[in-house]
Design an enzyme around this catalytic site. Structure first.
Site, short mmCIF file in Angstrom:
data_model
loop_
_atom_site.label_atom_id
_atom_site.label_comp_id
_atom_site.label_asym_id
_atom_site.label_seq_id
_atom_site.Cartn_x
_atom_site.Cartn_y
_atom_site.Cartn_z
N CYS A 12 0.84 -1.20 0.00
CA CYS A 12 0.00 0.00 0.00
C CYS A 12 0.87 1.25 0.00
O CYS A 12 1.32 1.69 1.05
CB CYS A 12 -0.93 -0.02 1.21
SG CYS A 12 -2.04 1.41 1.26
N CYS A 21 -0.53 4.15 1.95
CA CYS A 21 -0.39 4.03 3.41
C CYS A 21 1.05 4.31 3.85
O CYS A 21 1.27 5.00 4.84
CB CYS A 21 -0.72 2.61 3.89
SG CYS A 21 -2.18 1.88 3.16
N ASP A 22 2.01 3.72 3.17
CA ASP A 22 3.38 3.68 3.70
C ASP A 22 4.38 4.54 2.92
O ASP A 22 5.48 4.79 3.41
CB ASP A 22 3.90 2.23 3.67
CG ASP A 22 3.05 1.32 4.54
OD1 ASP A 22 2.54 1.80 5.55
OD2 ASP A 22 2.93 0.12 4.21
#
Ligand code: NAP
Length: 327
Positions: free
Chosen positions: A143, A146-147
């Site tokens: 992701c 997300c990261d």
């Protein structure tokens, strides 16, 4: 022994499930959450358990780790009288009333309504060190949104694996932070839409490694490189990389529904009415990534969990089970 008759059973344990539980509990429905037994690739808490820092969930200005966030969601649900079973649902009878669910240990649950919030699993390559470095926050992720913005990736050479819209979107996103982005694709043509392809081709930080598959992630505590194989020539090579984002699609967790709830052609649960979480089966509602093939964010999953609990509450309050055949 006769099974207890529940008002609502929530299946899942990500942001959608716990948010549904918080709302259902506060509506005095005393929800039962079946949070999953856990497996090699999925543990209770869902995909966030594989995420290190969550920096885009509103309300956490300093960020929060995925597991901490899921612990907090769960604790909040339990505080309001949510009961939890740590098991999977392996068998269902959803049409008619009451609905019957069977857990992996063979326990039978009867319930008026069900909220399905079982999420989707990011597909992984299944190569050595991938899962370990993804779980430890060692620079492997499924992701980028997300990261990808974590300081660790700034200025690094980062690999993105896949050739679809997600891979190209992730590559374009990572080009904002990384020094170089290498898209590794198993063929010599992308599956992504033409406009997204062009955007990536025009981005001077993005390079393409065609006809290559990753055979191993290299690194002890953090990723340092990848071993590759050419799908045409069979030639093996090694590449230095400070990050790898796997973007080869997601699989919604719908197998246990055994065809009783209508799915979209891509396997996600179909919601026939816009802005409602009702599925094709009266009394069965769906929330989060199991029905969302578009946004797939923790915050949008939590939002639809709230919607599903409110939809279930209204359905129960307005005689849904009786209209659906309950005696
Ligand atoms: P996808 O379209 O199914 O693409 C998956 C990609 O991963 C394909 O290029 C595939 O290669 C590759 N792949 C699959 N398994 C692999 C493996 N084991 N090893 C190496 N490569 C592998 O998935 P997606 O990109 O996640 O997109 C899913 C859906 O969401 C699509 O409908 C997409 O259009 C949509 N989406 C839209 C946007 C947007 O419009 N902004 C953004 C993201 C996603 P092959 O090409 O060889 O099969």
């Amino acid at each position: 022994m006769t099974a207890q008759h529940e008002r609502v059973v929530i299946i899942g344990s990500g942001p959608a499930a716990w948010t549904a539980a918080i709302y259902a509990a506060r509506a005095d429905l005393s929800p039962l959450v079946v949070e999953g037994a856990g497996s090699r690739t999925m543990i209770p808490g869902g995909q966030l358990m594989f995420t290190t820092e969550v920096e885009n969930y509103p309300g956490f200005p300093k960020g929060v780790t995925g597991p901490e966030m899921m612990d907090a969601f769960r604790a909040q649900a339990v505080r309001f009288d949510t009961r939890v079973i740590t098991d999977d649902i392996v068998e269902v009878e959803l049409v008619g009333q009451p609905k019957r669910l069977v857990t992996g240990r063979g326990e039978e649950l009867l319930t008026d309504s069900v909220i399905v919030a079982t999420g989707a699993n990011a597909r992984w390559l299944g190569v050595p060190n991938e899962e370990r470095l993804a779980q430890s926050g060692g620079g492997v992720s499924a992701c980028a949104v997300c990261d990808g913005a974590l300081p660790w990736f700034r200025g690094q050479v980062v690999a993105v694996v896949g050739g679809g819209d997600s891979a190209i979107e992730d590559a374009t996103y990572m080009a904002k932070f990384a020094g170089r982005v290498l898209v590794i694709h198993r063929r010599d043509q992308l599956r992504a839409s033409a406009i997204m392809q062009q955007r990536a081709f025009d981005n001077e930080k993005i390079e393409f490694l065609w006809n290559k598959v990753v055979t191993e992630v290299v690194g002890d505590d953090v990723i340092t490189g990848l071993r590759l194989r050419d799908t045409v020539t069979g030639e093996e090579s090694t590449l230095e990389a400070g990050g790898m984002f796997v973007a080869i699609g997601h699989t919604p967790n719908t197998g246990f529904l055994s065809g009783q709830v209508a799915l979209k052609p891509n396997g996600y649960i179909e919601l026939p009415t816009p802005w409602r979480t009702d599925t094709s089966v009266p009394g069965v509602f769906a929330a989060g990534d199991v029905m969302d093939d578009h946004y797939r964010q923790a915050v949008s999953a939590a939002g639809t969990g709230c919607m599903a609990a409110l939809d279930a509450e209204r359905w129960l309050a307005h005689g849904g089970p009786a209209e659906n055949g309950a005696s």
